[in-house]
Design an enzyme around this catalytic site. Sequence first.
Site, PDB file in Angstrom:
ATOM      1  N   GLY A 140       0.825  -1.193   0.000  1.00  0.00           N
ATOM      2  CA  GLY A 140       0.000   0.000   0.000  1.00  0.00           C
ATOM      3  C   GLY A 140       0.862   1.245   0.000  1.00  0.00           C
ATOM      4  N   GLY A 177       2.534   4.636   2.431  1.00  0.00           N
ATOM      5  CA  GLY A 177       2.896   5.073   3.770  1.00  0.00           C
ATOM      6  C   GLY A 177       4.230   4.533   4.230  1.00  0.00           C
ATOM      7  N   GLY A 178       4.553   4.832   5.502  1.00  0.00           N
ATOM      8  CA  GLY A 178       5.859   4.508   6.047  1.00  0.00           C
ATOM      9  C   GLY A 178       6.164   3.032   6.098  1.00  0.00           C
ATOM     10  N   GLU A 224      -2.040  -2.964  -6.501  1.00  0.00           N
ATOM     11  CA  GLU A 224      -2.987  -1.897  -6.881  1.00  0.00           C
ATOM     12  C   GLU A 224      -2.242  -0.610  -7.197  1.00  0.00           C
ATOM     13  OE1 GLU A 224      -5.491   0.776  -3.890  1.00  0.00           O
ATOM     14  OE2 GLU A 224      -6.217  -1.279  -4.001  1.00  0.00           O
ATOM     15  N   GLY A 226      -8.994  -0.822  -2.256  1.00  0.00           N
ATOM     16  CA  GLY A 226      -8.753  -2.195  -2.656  1.00  0.00           C
ATOM     17  C   GLY A 226      -8.361  -3.115  -1.525  1.00  0.00           C
TER      18      GLY A 226
END
Length: 440
Positions: A220, A222-223, A243, A341
Amino acid sequence: MNDLLKQEFDAKTITAAQAAALVQSGQNVYIGCCTSYARAIADALAARSQELEGITIGCSNIIPPMAFLDCANPDAFRISTYFVGYEDRRALWAGRADYTSVHLGQVDQWCRHTFHPDIAFFDVSLPDEEGYMSFGASGCCMHPFIQEETDNIVLHINRFAPYVSGERTKIHISQARHVVWADVEKETVPGGPMEADQETAAMSRFLLDQIPDGACIQLGIGGVANAVGYGLMDKNDLGCHTEMMSDSIMALMKAGVINNSRPKFIPHRSVVGFAFGSRELYEFLDHNEDMFFAPFPVVNSPINIAKNDNMISINTAMSIDLFGQVAAEGMGGRQFSGTGGQGDYVRGAQMAKGGKSFLAFKSTLGTSPDGAPKSRIVPYFPPATIVTTPRSDVEYVVTEYGMVNLKHLTVRDRAKALIDIAHPDCRGELTAQAKKLGLI
């Protein structure tokens, strides 16, 4: 490009202002998604706010500033979206947008049943010798379905839009009513590994231990995704079916760590719905045959995801309750992002042979006025909280204090396991609340 094609481009070329002038009051107007946003035409349309009314703007996850939200007539435009990004959120929280909850794997249904475009503006790449243009880094994920709903199409030809390969990634000049040549740089985020804080580093260590050589990965944003992505450099023969593509996937491809030798869905190519990252990333995507872009119903199909052995899905969440329900898009009735998703990959990864689904997040979100940590693991959600992933779908949950597999646990053991990975200062209260609820 032959002379006939050049003549067709010349005959169809108009200015951004002329394209905006095609729009009439009361129409539904599609302008793009994420970084594939027909910005020059959109800005020209916003400049007409005083002479228009009742315009519905279809878009999603818009990153660049939308002039519609700052125009002189705030009643001229209303936003319709299926995923709330930076600008969509600004509109939604101002009461000027409508959100439709839909799994990204079913985004074609939003195009067919929720938003019916009267006219569509597509940001596309420069044309090739045959007169085809690509939908770019983001548009491939859904623009083919918008195209099915209207033949009133204006192309926003942008040299900064990469020409990407895959399934249903292109549109021909013959399919456009007009074209506008407008070079607008894409919004970017810094590339390269970020310095991870202590909590993020701990979570990434738990996750990296679970990713074997030969795995197919979905990350996904982010960190945690950044730390895991760049932390995979010592792995071998990884695949990519994701995705969203960020710079870490590019880095792994360049290093040969991702070679896509083992995925079964689309062998030897990185499967991607859209990309968001640095300018280097967009340049990497341009005419890169190692990439396979496709619409979300293809990339996010749990059936297609599950075709890849050892599929590893890593996403995040805002909160989880002791029943195992996950809130990843909003709290207390306030929409922050979207269904997205997550459900597609949570299910798809678990269906895959050797696959695993992970939801990773820090155990706390700031502190209370008294200085006590505010736990993301809560006894129960406040009223009107949106559940993104139901408890029956959740598998691995990760915080900086550990990792648990909830999938086959009883309700009682599930609550205990979640308390064990909560912040130590929160465990006592969580235990007391779990007893009151009859969970333990």
